[in-house]
Design an enzyme around this catalytic site. Structure first.
Site, PDB file in Angstrom:
ATOM      1  N   ASP A 110       0.790  -1.237   0.000  1.00  0.00           N
ATOM      2  CA  ASP A 110       0.000   0.000   0.000  1.00  0.00           C
ATOM      3  C   ASP A 110       0.816   1.277   0.000  1.00  0.00           C
ATOM      4  OD1 ASP A 110      -2.626  -1.075  -0.085  1.00  0.00           O
ATOM      5  OD2 ASP A 110      -2.423  -1.702   1.998  1.00  0.00           O
ATOM      6  N   ASP A 175      -6.159  -4.148  -6.517  1.00  0.00           N
ATOM      7  CA  ASP A 175      -5.811  -2.850  -5.948  1.00  0.00           C
ATOM      8  C   ASP A 175      -4.338  -2.481  -6.201  1.00  0.00           C
ATOM      9  OD1 ASP A 175      -7.488  -4.710  -4.643  1.00  0.00           O
ATOM     10  OD2 ASP A 175      -7.755  -3.421  -2.908  1.00  0.00           O
TER      11      ASP A 175
HETATM   12  N1  GLY Z   1      -7.300  -2.275  -0.419  1.00  0.00           N
HETATM   13  C1  GLY Z   1      -7.914  -1.186  -1.010  1.00  0.00           C
HETATM   14  C2  GLY Z   1      -9.387  -1.224  -1.061  1.00  0.00           C
HETATM   15  O1  GLY Z   1     -10.049  -1.587  -0.113  1.00  0.00           O
HETATM   16  O2  GLY Z   1      -9.928  -0.868  -2.067  1.00  0.00           O
END
Ligand code: GLY
Length: 407
Positions: A110, A175
């Site tokens: 992230d 993601d």
């Molecule tokens: N992990 C990012 C989201 O929840 O979209």
């Protein structure tokens, strides 16, 4: 003057002013809401706004929460939208600086969200060398998670599937496409191709394994880290293992559009368009184009890995965050394709988000948009304002304004 010419002239002078109104009205609203948000924050390390709890209280994360970069990023975007207001600038700088220790984070993927939304905007706007160095270090940290055998960056460590709780050996989630922008940036500024090569490898594997033949998407592909082959494909935040989680699809549309911008590889543009078409032409997309959190809720052939208590809460919740991400992506995709429908749909989503149905009431909670879903299977952040919806809404407004300037 011929009456039709007169009508056309009036119409054309009216359209840009409507565009300006939409941008200006939302810019002013953002300024007001962000000031209200800042008043509630005490400036400590765990004070980054994330969402709202069901009881109305503000939900915060510390600098290592995956959403920590969105509030500083929103301050930068609101600063630009509000004619470079110095109050917003000073807070954008302050809230960005707090994130510096995150440049060394190697425990998940992230870091791209956290650092590119904050420091990426800071560098784009100010061109300060110190911001650039922090971004390069962040890209180095992200590269430590790349395994050449798999060809991807590993998304999570020590995680288990929902439902049966099977250990993920090497999970790669949709993601993760969003974190590739940080890598492309690092190659652009260092002239070292290694970051972009990792981004391309990751995007190609995502295309091969997370995307289905109809350009819908699997949320998670779990790889064997020794052979590099996919072991299984599941959902983590969507309705069913074979369903299409709306935000996963949104990350893909945005991510492949961005990868086309950075590499000019036609396969990425093709993927972005087909994924966008899946989203926009979907029979389960409501007419206002704000999706439910998954495209396959309650459908035959889609079996959730966990049991939902439908008496407690309807499964049919909209996810405004997905709409905001897609809206911003569509403006960029239109720029590459000149496909009018993408522009029209982006404007339609922007108008819907700006309407009382989805825009937050002016309130002390300080968020811009309501009705997002963070993690339905996890049972949290459901039908609430969430910081990333606000960030991509502001970015979409900025992209719309740029088209406006170009006429
Ligand atoms: N992990 C990012 C989201 O929840 O979209």
């Amino acid at each position: 003057m011929n009456k039709w010419i007169l009508i056309s002239l009036l119409l054309f002078s009216w359209i840009p002013s409507r565009k300006n109104d939409l941008v200006q009205d939302n810019a002013k609203f953002a300024d007001k809401q962000m000031r209200a948000m800042l008043q509630q924050l005490d400036g400590s390390i765990d004070s980054f706004p994330h969402a709202i709890y069901p009881d109305g209280k503000l939900k915060l994360v510390d600098i290592y929460g995956w959403t920590s970069g969105f509030f500083p990023g929103s301050l930068w975007l609101a600063y630009q939208l509000n004619n470079k207001d110095t109050f917003l600038l000073n807070h954008a700088i302050e809230w960005t600086n707090k994130l510096e220790p995150v440049k060394n984070l190697t425990s998940n993927h992230d870091i791209g969200f956290m650092m590119y939304c904050s420091y990426g905007n800071a560098y784009r706007i100010t061109k300060k060398e110190a911001y650039k160095d922090i971004l390069i270090q962040s890209a180095n940290s992200l590269c430590t998670r790349f395994n050449p055998k798999v060809g991807c960056i590993k998304s999570w460590d020590d995680a288990y599937t929902i439902g049966e709780k099977v250990y993920y050996q090497y999970p790669v989630i949709m993601d993760n496409m969003m974190n590739l922008e940080l890598l492309c940036f690092a190659s652009n500024v260092t002239h070292n191709p290694k970051y972009r090569e990792i981004a391309i490898s990751h995007a190609d594997k995502t295309l091969e394994n997370n995307i289905r033949g109809d350009y819908s998407s699997f949320h998670v592909v779990n790889y064997d880290s020794i052979t590099g082959k996919p072991l299984f494909k599941v959902t983590h935040q969507g309705y069913a293992n074979n369903s299409t989680w709306a935000r996963g699809q949104a990350w893909g549309i945005y991510g492949f559009t961005m990868m086309y911008r950075e590499t000019r590889q036609e396969r990425y543009l093709n993927a972005a368009c087909k994924m966008a078409d899946y989203f926009l032409d979907n029979k389960n997309l409501p007419t206002d184009k704000i999706p439910y959190w998954d495209f396959n809720i309650g459908q035959l052939g889609y079996n959730p890995p966990i049991q939902y208590d439908t008496l407690k809460r309807s499964l049919f919740q909209r996810d405004v965050s997905s709409a905001a991400i897609v809206c911003s992506a569509l403006f960029e995709l239109y720029g590459f394709t000149k496909h009018q429908q993408y522009y029209k749909d982006a404007v339609a989503i922007l108008q819907a988000l700006s309407s009382p149905a989805y825009r937050n009431n002016e309130s002390k909670n300080g968020f811009l948009l309501k009705h997002s879903v963070g993690n339905f299977p996890g049972g949290y952040d459901i039908d609430v304002p969430i910081c990333y919806a606000d960030y991509y809404f502001l970015e979409a407004l900025q992209r719309y304004q740029q088209y406006n300037k170009k006429g």
